[in-house]
Write a protein that holds these residues in place. Structure first.
Motif, PDB file in Angstrom:
ATOM      1  N   LEU A 172       0.783  -1.186   0.083  1.00 37.95           N
ATOM      2  CA  LEU A 172       0.136  -0.046   0.019  1.00 37.95           C
ATOM      3  C   LEU A 172       0.977   1.393   0.088  1.00 37.95           C
ATOM      4  N   ALA A 173       0.490   2.399  -0.479  1.00 39.99           N
ATOM      5  CA  ALA A 173       1.275   3.539  -0.643  1.00 39.99           C
ATOM      6  C   ALA A 173       1.702   4.032   0.576  1.00 39.99           C
ATOM      7  N   MET A 174       0.717   4.031   1.678  1.00 43.07           N
ATOM      8  CA  MET A 174       1.245   4.374   3.234  1.00 43.07           C
ATOM      9  C   MET A 174       2.513   3.683   3.327  1.00 43.07           C
ATOM     10  N   THR A 175       2.554   2.430   3.251  1.00 45.48           N
ATOM     11  CA  THR A 175       3.766   1.478   3.683  1.00 45.48           C
ATOM     12  C   THR A 175       5.024   2.073   2.963  1.00 45.48           C
ATOM     13  N   GLY A 176       4.882   2.777   1.656  1.00 41.01           N
ATOM     14  CA  GLY A 176       6.156   3.091   1.141  1.00 41.01           C
ATOM     15  C   GLY A 176       6.401   4.549   1.782  1.00 41.01           C
ATOM     16  N   TYR A 177       5.556   5.491   2.085  1.00 47.41           N
ATOM     17  CA  TYR A 177       5.680   6.688   2.667  1.00 47.41           C
ATOM     18  C   TYR A 177       6.429   6.280   3.969  1.00 47.41           C
ATOM     19  N   GLU A 178       5.923   5.637   4.689  1.00 50.01           N
ATOM     20  CA  GLU A 178       6.568   5.186   6.095  1.00 50.01           C
ATOM     21  C   GLU A 178       8.099   4.749   5.841  1.00 50.01           C
ATOM     22  N   GLN A 179       8.201   3.844   5.048  1.00 48.74           N
ATOM     23  CA  GLN A 179       9.544   3.295   4.531  1.00 48.74           C
ATOM     24  C   GLN A 179      10.510   4.520   4.236  1.00 48.74           C
ATOM     25  N   VAL A 180      10.110   5.406   3.293  1.00 50.46           N
ATOM     26  CA  VAL A 180      11.078   6.505   2.950  1.00 50.46           C
ATOM     27  C   VAL A 180      11.426   7.522   4.159  1.00 50.46           C
ATOM     28  N   ARG A 181      10.221   7.626   4.848  1.00 47.56           N
ATOM     29  CA  ARG A 181      10.592   8.542   6.141  1.00 47.56           C
ATOM     30  C   ARG A 181      11.722   7.944   7.023  1.00 47.56           C
ATOM     31  N   SER A 182      11.596   6.639   7.163  1.00 50.52           N
ATOM     32  CA  SER A 182      12.597   6.132   7.969  1.00 50.52           C
ATOM     33  C   SER A 182      14.151   6.043   7.400  1.00 50.52           C
ATOM     34  N   VAL A 183      13.875   5.790   6.355  1.00 48.12           N
ATOM     35  CA  VAL A 183      15.289   5.552   5.184  1.00 48.12           C
ATOM     36  C   VAL A 183      15.893   7.072   5.385  1.00 48.12           C
ATOM     37  N   ALA A 184      15.189   7.885   4.943  1.00 55.51           N
ATOM     38  CA  ALA A 184      15.716   9.379   4.886  1.00 55.51           C
ATOM     39  C   ALA A 184      16.320   9.995   6.282  1.00 55.51           C
ATOM     40  N   ALA A 185      15.811   9.495   7.377  1.00 53.71           N
ATOM     41  CA  ALA A 185      16.365   9.882   8.817  1.00 53.71           C
ATOM     42  C   ALA A 185      17.252   8.975   9.031  1.00 53.71           C
ATOM     43  N   ALA A 186      17.579   8.010   8.607  1.00 57.11           N
ATOM     44  CA  ALA A 186      18.819   7.003   8.803  1.00 57.11           C
ATOM     45  C   ALA A 186      19.940   7.618   7.983  1.00 57.11           C
ATOM     46  N   ILE A 187      19.625   8.149   6.876  1.00 56.81           N
ATOM     47  CA  ILE A 187      20.834   8.615   5.782  1.00 56.81           C
ATOM     48  C   ILE A 187      21.236  10.031   6.622  1.00 56.81           C
ATOM     49  N   ALA A 188      20.223  10.592   7.180  1.00 55.74           N
ATOM     50  CA  ALA A 188      20.523  11.576   7.933  1.00 55.74           C
ATOM     51  C   ALA A 188      21.446  11.618   9.122  1.00 55.74           C
ATOM     52  N   GLY A 189      21.359  10.344   9.624  1.00 56.84           N
ATOM     53  CA  GLY A 189      21.979  10.033  11.160  1.00 56.84           C
ATOM     54  C   GLY A 189      21.053  10.367  12.075  1.00 56.84           C
ATOM     55  N   ASP A 190      19.591  10.607  11.902  1.00 54.09           N
ATOM     56  CA  ASP A 190      18.726  10.587  12.975  1.00 54.09           C
ATOM     57  C   ASP A 190      18.482   9.054  13.384  1.00 54.09           C
ATOM     58  N   LEU A 191      19.122   8.306  13.869  1.00 51.66           N
ATOM     59  CA  LEU A 191      18.425   7.015  14.349  1.00 51.66           C
ATOM     60  C   LEU A 191      17.454   7.136  15.269  1.00 51.66           C
ATOM     61  N   ASP A 192      17.106   8.113  15.958  1.00 57.42           N
ATOM     62  CA  ASP A 192      15.930   7.841  16.902  1.00 57.42           C
ATOM     63  C   ASP A 192      14.691   8.078  16.275  1.00 57.42           C
ATOM     64  N   SER A 193      14.468   8.841  15.270  1.00 52.77           N
ATOM     65  CA  SER A 193      13.524   9.032  14.400  1.00 52.77           C
ATOM     66  C   SER A 193      13.452   7.987  13.370  1.00 52.77           C
TER      67      SER A 193
END
Length: 466
Positions: free
Chosen positions: A382-403
């Motif tokens: 579902l699209a909502m799943t993809g949006y949550e995936q990239v929210r987490s991935v972008a935060a990880a790339i930025a080094g914000d592991l808490d988010s």
């Protein structure tokens, strides 16, 4: 040529579909520059190919919150959140404006042909994680280009690689030579040329998901129309038919998704569609009139048809990732940590456990497969799943592991997933009893065509009901 310092490089996002554009928005939100490479001539090129089909999710469920925030200064407002967009609506009213806002960060007509580490093929260990990614791109005008990236997010989806008609996962014998009478997409029967192709014809539909439901309902509508007399559908299922075959029905928390399954059932009940169960296609042959005859692995041969619609799912194209170190499930071709959470034998889209960068990671640090591509061959996205995936991935790339680790997602439960709804179906109201489990499956016995002695086989139990 020496590769530039990794920290100065953009994150390359492959694919300008819903998940890829959302990934770019989330990267910008973290102050990271994205570069989105889209093989098609425009953003959302794949979505535009099914522009005539209605989603079974509402506008409230297909707009990414961070992307919406990025669009706000332009005066963009989300359409009525309670209404259901078509693929065309989704592309024109949301995805294209988002791509326009991203501007030069989105490059169309840019096909990624290979991804590796600078100066390192997949064998070399030395300093591997310190090297930037190198991305080879073929442009529509024939130019080739090499780009460098600090990370790569592959949101290229699976639309371009549909699964074949053959019951063993391989193309049926004769499938390629019969290609002019086979489509792997839901046909747009409002297009006069397409409508003429199916009107008054006998058409086989191979598949058991939401896309197959849509095609069956479209053929039934055509059969009932003034110009569609004689139109007949033949539904080819590899398993049997039970009450759960048609999804959650009135108990589905996505009402349009439930209505889709009910419309397919109505097409069968009304006699516009014959169902053939337990049939695995081995060959597509021709009769003396040039029509197509489906032959099964068990020796059965069906009455000839004029057209075949193959809707057996999709599979990921991993060819351009061959120099990278992936860890994929041997069955689903999804990341190993994600695979058990999305296994269609156990889960519907509503029972998928929330997941993020850790489940999507690979031995190749900085590489993420997201969106439909991350699900491999599982159809429950579902699209909502993809949006949550990239929210987490972008935060990880930025080094914000808490988010990045704070993954929260509530999905509508029950029913079938991974497809689209009926564009012109009347609004469907949700019943009070909607919840995780649909009504207990009841075996439905359908008469097979006279030339086919098909035994009805109960489908295996799965999904959230267990």
């Amino acid at each position: 040529m020496n590769a530039p310092a990794t920290a100065e490089l953009p994150v390359v996002v492959i694919g300008a579909g819903p998940t890829g554009l959302a990934a770019a928005a989330h990267l910008i939100d973290h102050g990271i520059e994205p570069l989105v490479l889209e093989a098609g001539p425009a953003a959302a090129a794949a979505v535009r190919e099914w522009s005539h089909v209605r989603l079974f999710s509402t506008w409230a469920e297909v707009v990414d919150p961070v992307a919406e925030k990025l669009l706000a200064p332009t005066g963009w407002t989300r359409p009525d959140p309670a209404t259901y967009p078509s693929g065309g609506d989704w592309a024109e009213l949301y995805l294209q404006p988002l791509a326009d806002m991203l501007g030069d960060r989105v490059r169309t007509g840019a096909t990624v042909t290979g991804v590796s580490r600078a100066g390192r093929d997949r064998i070399v260990d030395a300093d591997r994680d310190q090297q930037p990614f190198v991305v080879h791109v073929a442009h529509a005008d024939g130019r080739e280009e090499r780009l460098f990236a600090r990370a790569v997010i592959d949101a290229s989806g699976t639309w371009a690689t549909p699964s074949p008609a053959g019951g063993s996962g391989l193309a049926a014998l004769g499938e390629q030579t019969a290609a002019h009478r086979i489509t792997y997409r839901v046909p747009d029967l409002k297009d006069p040329a397409v409508r003429a192709r199916y009107a008054g014809k006998r058409t086989a539909v191979i598949g058991s998901g939401a896309s197959a439901f849509t095609a069956l309902a479209y053929l039934a509508d055509l059969a009932k129309s003034d110009d569609g007399a004689g139109t007949k559908g033949v539904w080819i299922l590899r398993r049997g038919i039970s009450g759960s075959t048609f999804g959650g029905g009135a108990a589905d928390q996505l009402p349009a998704r439930g209505a889709l399954g009910l419309a397919a059932k109505a097409a069968v009940d009304a006699g516009h569609v014959d169902a053939v169960t337990g049939f695995r296609t081995e060959a597509i042959e021709r009769d003396t009139d040039g029509r197509l005859v489906l032959a099964g692995e068990d020796g059965r041969r069906l009455d000839a048809v004029d057209e075949v619609i193959v809707l057996t799912g999709f599979r990921p194209d991993l060819s351009f990732l061959g120099e990278l170190r992936l860890r994929l499930d041997e069955r689903l071709q999804a990341p190993v940590a994600l695979a058990p959470l999305i296994d269609p034998n156990q889960h519907s889209c509503g029972t998928v456990y929330p997941h993020g960068h850790r489940e999507l990671s690979h031995p190749e640090q900085g590489l993420y497969l997201v969106g439909m591509k991350s699900y491999g061959r599982a159809p429950t996205f579902l699209a909502m799943t993809g949006y949550e995936q990239v929210r987490s991935v972008a935060a990880a790339i930025a080094g914000d592991l808490d988010s990045a680790d704070r993954v929260e997602l509530t999905l509508p439960e029950t029913g079938v997933c991974g497809g689209a709804g009926l564009f012109d179906a009347p609004d469907t109201q949700q019943t009070d009893g909607a919840g995780c489990c649909a009504p207990a499956p009841q075996l439905i016995r359908l008469a097979a065509p006279a030339t086919v002695a098909a035994a009805t086989e109960k489908a295996p139990t799965g999904g959230c009901c267990g």
